[in-house]
Design a protein around this motif. Structure first.
Motif, PDB file in Angstrom:
ATOM      1  N   ALA A  48       0.829  -1.209   0.000  1.00 20.47           N
ATOM      2  CA  ALA A  48       0.000   0.000   0.000  1.00 20.47           C
ATOM      3  C   ALA A  48       0.864   1.260   0.000  1.00 20.47           C
ATOM      4  CB  ALA A  48      -0.929  -0.003   1.209  1.00 20.47           C
ATOM      5  N   GLN A  49       1.905   1.261   0.827  1.00 23.90           N
ATOM      6  CA  GLN A  49       2.781   2.433   0.888  1.00 23.90           C
ATOM      7  C   GLN A  49       3.565   2.609  -0.409  1.00 23.90           C
ATOM      8  OE1 GLN A  49       2.520   0.054   3.119  1.00 23.90           O
ATOM      9  NE2 GLN A  49       2.104   0.954   5.138  1.00 23.90           N
ATOM     10  N   ALA A  83      15.369   1.783   1.801  1.00 28.34           N
ATOM     11  CA  ALA A  83      14.638   2.257   0.627  1.00 28.34           C
ATOM     12  C   ALA A  83      14.029   3.624   0.892  1.00 28.34           C
ATOM     13  CB  ALA A  83      13.543   1.268   0.235  1.00 28.34           C
ATOM     14  N   ASP A  84      13.950   4.432  -0.170  1.00 31.31           N
ATOM     15  CA  ASP A  84      13.319   5.746  -0.104  1.00 31.31           C
ATOM     16  C   ASP A  84      13.082   6.217  -1.533  1.00 31.31           C
ATOM     17  OD1 ASP A  84      12.295   8.138   0.775  1.00 31.31           O
ATOM     18  OD2 ASP A  84      14.016   8.650   2.043  1.00 31.31           O
ATOM     19  N   ASP A 119      11.815  12.355   4.954  1.00 34.00           N
ATOM     20  CA  ASP A 119      11.179  13.599   5.387  1.00 34.00           C
ATOM     21  C   ASP A 119       9.908  13.330   6.180  1.00 34.00           C
ATOM     22  OD1 ASP A 119      13.183  14.987   4.172  1.00 34.00           O
ATOM     23  OD2 ASP A 119      12.025  15.540   2.386  1.00 34.00           O
ATOM     24  N   ALA A 120       9.145  12.307   5.774  1.00 34.68           N
ATOM     25  CA  ALA A 120       7.917  11.979   6.500  1.00 34.68           C
ATOM     26  C   ALA A 120       8.231  11.518   7.912  1.00 34.68           C
ATOM     27  CB  ALA A 120       7.139  10.904   5.746  1.00 34.68           C
ATOM     28  N   GLU A 121       9.313  10.743   8.049  1.00 30.87           N
ATOM     29  CA  GLU A 121       9.698  10.293   9.378  1.00 30.87           C
ATOM     30  C   GLU A 121      10.148  11.471  10.240  1.00 30.87           C
ATOM     31  OE1 GLU A 121      12.797   7.114  11.483  1.00 30.87           O
ATOM     32  OE2 GLU A 121      12.502   7.130   9.314  1.00 30.87           O
ATOM     33  N   THR A 147       5.591  16.356   2.006  1.00 33.70           N
ATOM     34  CA  THR A 147       5.170  15.015   2.396  1.00 33.70           C
ATOM     35  C   THR A 147       3.662  14.829   2.457  1.00 33.70           C
ATOM     36  OG1 THR A 147       5.134  15.538   4.763  1.00 33.70           O
ATOM     37  CG2 THR A 147       7.240  14.822   3.824  1.00 33.70           C
ATOM     38  N   GLY A 148       2.905  15.934   2.588  1.00 29.09           N
ATOM     39  CA  GLY A 148       1.469  15.803   2.805  1.00 29.09           C
ATOM     40  C   GLY A 148       1.184  15.546   4.280  1.00 29.09           C
ATOM     41  N   ASP A 149      -0.059  15.223   4.589  1.00 31.79           N
ATOM     42  CA  ASP A 149      -0.485  14.992   5.969  1.00 31.79           C
ATOM     43  C   ASP A 149      -0.120  13.577   6.392  1.00 31.79           C
ATOM     44  OD1 ASP A 149      -1.679  14.769   8.400  1.00 31.79           O
ATOM     45  OD2 ASP A 149      -3.656  15.442   7.774  1.00 31.79           O
ATOM     46  N   VAL A 150       0.989  13.444   7.131  1.00 30.26           N
ATOM     47  CA  VAL A 150       1.451  12.116   7.520  1.00 30.26           C
ATOM     48  C   VAL A 150       0.607  11.526   8.644  1.00 30.26           C
ATOM     49  CG1 VAL A 150       3.825  12.515   6.792  1.00 30.26           C
ATOM     50  CG2 VAL A 150       3.139  13.076   9.143  1.00 30.26           C
ATOM     51  N   THR A 151      -0.245  12.336   9.277  1.00 28.38           N
ATOM     52  CA  THR A 151      -1.117  11.777  10.315  1.00 28.38           C
ATOM     53  C   THR A 151      -2.257  11.003   9.694  1.00 28.38           C
ATOM     54  OG1 THR A 151      -2.427  13.826  10.412  1.00 28.38           O
ATOM     55  CG2 THR A 151      -0.535  13.633  11.916  1.00 28.38           C
ATOM     56  N   ARG A 152      -2.752  11.471   8.547  1.00 29.82           N
ATOM     57  CA  ARG A 152      -3.833  10.764   7.856  1.00 29.82           C
ATOM     58  C   ARG A 152      -3.305   9.751   6.851  1.00 29.82           C
ATOM     59  NH1 ARG A 152      -8.625  15.180   6.538  1.00 29.82           N
ATOM     60  NH2 ARG A 152      -8.971  15.857   8.689  1.00 29.82           N
ATOM     61  N   ASN A 153      -2.211  10.091   6.227  1.00 24.52           N
ATOM     62  CA  ASN A 153      -1.624   9.205   5.208  1.00 24.52           C
ATOM     63  C   ASN A 153      -0.163   8.950   5.564  1.00 24.52           C
ATOM     64  OD1 ASN A 153      -3.973   9.239   3.270  1.00 24.52           O
ATOM     65  ND2 ASN A 153      -3.476  11.426   3.286  1.00 24.52           N
ATOM     66  N   PRO A 154       0.082   8.074   6.525  1.00 21.85           N
ATOM     67  CA  PRO A 154       1.470   7.820   6.937  1.00 21.85           C
ATOM     68  C   PRO A 154       2.322   7.277   5.793  1.00 21.85           C
ATOM     69  CG  PRO A 154      -0.118   6.523   8.237  1.00 21.85           C
ATOM     70  CD  PRO A 154      -0.883   7.257   7.210  1.00 21.85           C
ATOM     71  N   VAL A 155       3.494   7.852   5.624  1.00 20.88           N
ATOM     72  CA  VAL A 155       4.430   7.389   4.602  1.00 20.88           C
ATOM     73  C   VAL A 155       5.581   6.714   5.335  1.00 20.88           C
ATOM     74  CG1 VAL A 155       5.860   8.041   2.641  1.00 20.88           C
ATOM     75  CG2 VAL A 155       3.769   9.319   3.129  1.00 20.88           C
ATOM     76  N   ARG A 156       5.439   5.422   5.575  1.00 21.46           N
ATOM     77  CA  ARG A 156       6.444   4.706   6.350  1.00 21.46           C
ATOM     78  C   ARG A 156       6.578   3.289   5.793  1.00 21.46           C
ATOM     79  NH1 ARG A 156       5.803   4.979  12.657  1.00 21.46           N
ATOM     80  NH2 ARG A 156       6.469   7.100  12.158  1.00 21.46           N
TER      81      ARG A 156
END
Length: 451
Positions: A106-107, A144-145, A153-155, A187-196
């Motif tokens: 998914a990510q 990976a990134d 950046d999301a982290e 990065t966008g909203d990482v609280t709603r769409n976590p990029v991890r």
């Protein structure tokens, strides 16, 4: 090799890269990893992002696999998970990459919608020119990134967010808030769409490596290395070193560790049918050696040829024929010792975690079974194919396209699948002819010393 490519038996299931956007993303990732770029406008990639066309253009088939160690990868789409891995240096690499993609699908789907994901299979070894370094390969981690560092950046944004929420004066820290806003634009909203991406570590116990002429390392059993030339690995701390030509010691190792079982006794398969097919492949090899034209030959033609030239066929054929006669007609049990050329043709991996690795080794020890060689050890199959006559190439390619490529999963299950026992009560005693197996071992007599 054009015949194999045309029939989908070589470079099959590669992912096409044809759109300018994907080519641009690939180039950004390629430059990020290697400092190189391609001028090609369309090409194909495997599960790791390696392209044979780009490799040819760069004159570097290891442009993503320097020194055959720490494989780098480029992901343009999660569809790469079904692609093969070309020029593999380790038998575990494709499984690791596929599991990484499936676990983070998914990510990765979200990330590859905007950019390529570039990474590396990391271990503590950067070169294996010294065989002792193989012993240091114990675990593989994946780094990976995206090429723009979106995951990193999301982290970092997540850490800043934790600071903002946890520090008493976070609401009044303009520098912190400004940094969060600037990073959130990327990065966008990482609280709603976590990029991890899930951090994954893969233990390396038993595996094959292309180094040192092709070496099999078994470490969950008493440490053992099976290799082309034992002298190159002696003293490297790899345990007992066995040369591939020392069939007696290999047979003893496989038997002592319950790594194999006889095809003729395996549950859930038609053992005699499989042996008959192996006999056909042995006839094809003999016909190839005798320059017999096999163009358009059917299985019936092959068996007619076997009957006509039975006295000229190699010992492998006659030993398997005797096994089939034992299974179907109750004939006398043939005594096939471990130094007999037919010995490994009647084996397959038993039901354990390293079945694929053992079947790969067996394919190398029984190379006239071209179907198993193709399924279990493609690199060796392609090398052998290059030296065959045109009629053998034609027959084998057509046979694989007709009988394997149309139903790969079904063929693999028929040859290598294992079924659990169905008995709820103790199994009935075996028929009398199995008593011979109990006395001499299911594979025939295994000699403890080389003759």
């Amino acid at each position: 090799m054009n015949r194999l490519i045309r029939l989908g038996l070589m470079f099959g299931n590669l992912i096409p890269v044809t759109s300018p956007a994907l080519v641009d993303r690939y180039n950004r990732a390629l430059e990020h990893l290697t400092g190189k770029t391609t001028t090609l406008t369309d090409f194909h990639i495997d599960i790791s992002g390696f392209s044979p066309e780009v490799g040819e253009e760069l004159d570097d088939p290891l442009y993503l696999n320097e020194n055959g160690c720490n494989r780098q990868f480029i992901l343009l789409t999660t569809a790469q998970k079904t692609a093969p891995l070309l020029n593999a240096s380790f038998s575990t690499s494709r499984h690791i990459l596929r599991q990484f993609i499936e676990t983070n699908e998914a990510q990765l789907f979200a990330l590859t919608a905007r950019d390529a994901v570039a990474g590396e299979l990391l271990n503590s070894v950067f070169s294996v020119t010294n065989p002792a370094r193989l012993n240091d390969i114990r675990k593989i981690e994946i780094e990976a990134d995206t090429t723009t560092g979106l995951v990193r950046d999301a982290e970092k944004l997540g850490q800043l967010s934790d600071r903002f929420l946890g520090e008493e004066d976070g609401w009044f820290d303009d520098v912190l808030i400004g940094e969060m806003i600037s990073m959130a634009k990327r990065t966008g909203d990482v609280t709603r769409n976590p990029v991890r991406l899930k951090q994954m570590v893969f233990e390396q116990e038993n595996f094959w490596t292309a180094h040192f002429g092709g070496t099999y390392l078994f470490r969950s059993t008493p440490p053992t290395a099976i290799t082309e030339t034992a002298a190159r690995l002696e003293g490297a701390g790899l345990g007992d070193v066995i040369e591939k030509r020392d069939t007696n010691r290999i047979a003893r190792f496989l038997a002592d560790n319950a790594l194999v079982e006889p095809i003729i006794k395996a549950r859930g398969i038609d053992g005699t049918a499989i042996l008959r097919q192996k006999m056909d492949f042995i006839v094809v090899d003999a016909a190839h050696q005798a320059d017999v034209d096999l163009t358009g030959a059917t299985r019936r033609d092959i068996r007619r040829l076997a009957r006509r030239h039975a006295d000229d066929l190699p010992p492998e054929y006659h030993a398997l024929r005797q096994l089939v006669a034992w299974a179907e007609d109750g004939a006398r049990w043939p005594r096939i010792s471990s130094d007999h050329p037919a010995y490994f043709y009647n084996l397959r991996a038993s039901d354990h975690a390293d079945a694929d690795l053992v079947n790969m080794l067996l394919a190398e020890l029984a190379p006239k079974d071209v179907r198993q060689l193709f399924i279990c050890h493609k690199a060796l199959f392609y090398r052998a194919y290059a030296g065959w006559s045109e009629t053998k190439k034609s027959y084998v390619a057509d046979m694989l396209a007709r009988e394997y490529a149309v139903d790969k999963a079904g063929t693999r299950a028929a040859l290598f699948g294992h079924e659990p026992g169905m008995e709820e009560s103790p199994a009935p005693p075996p028929p009398p002819r199995d008593d011979m197996i109990a006395r001499v071992g299911p594979w025939g007599a295994v000699r403890r010393e080389r003759s």
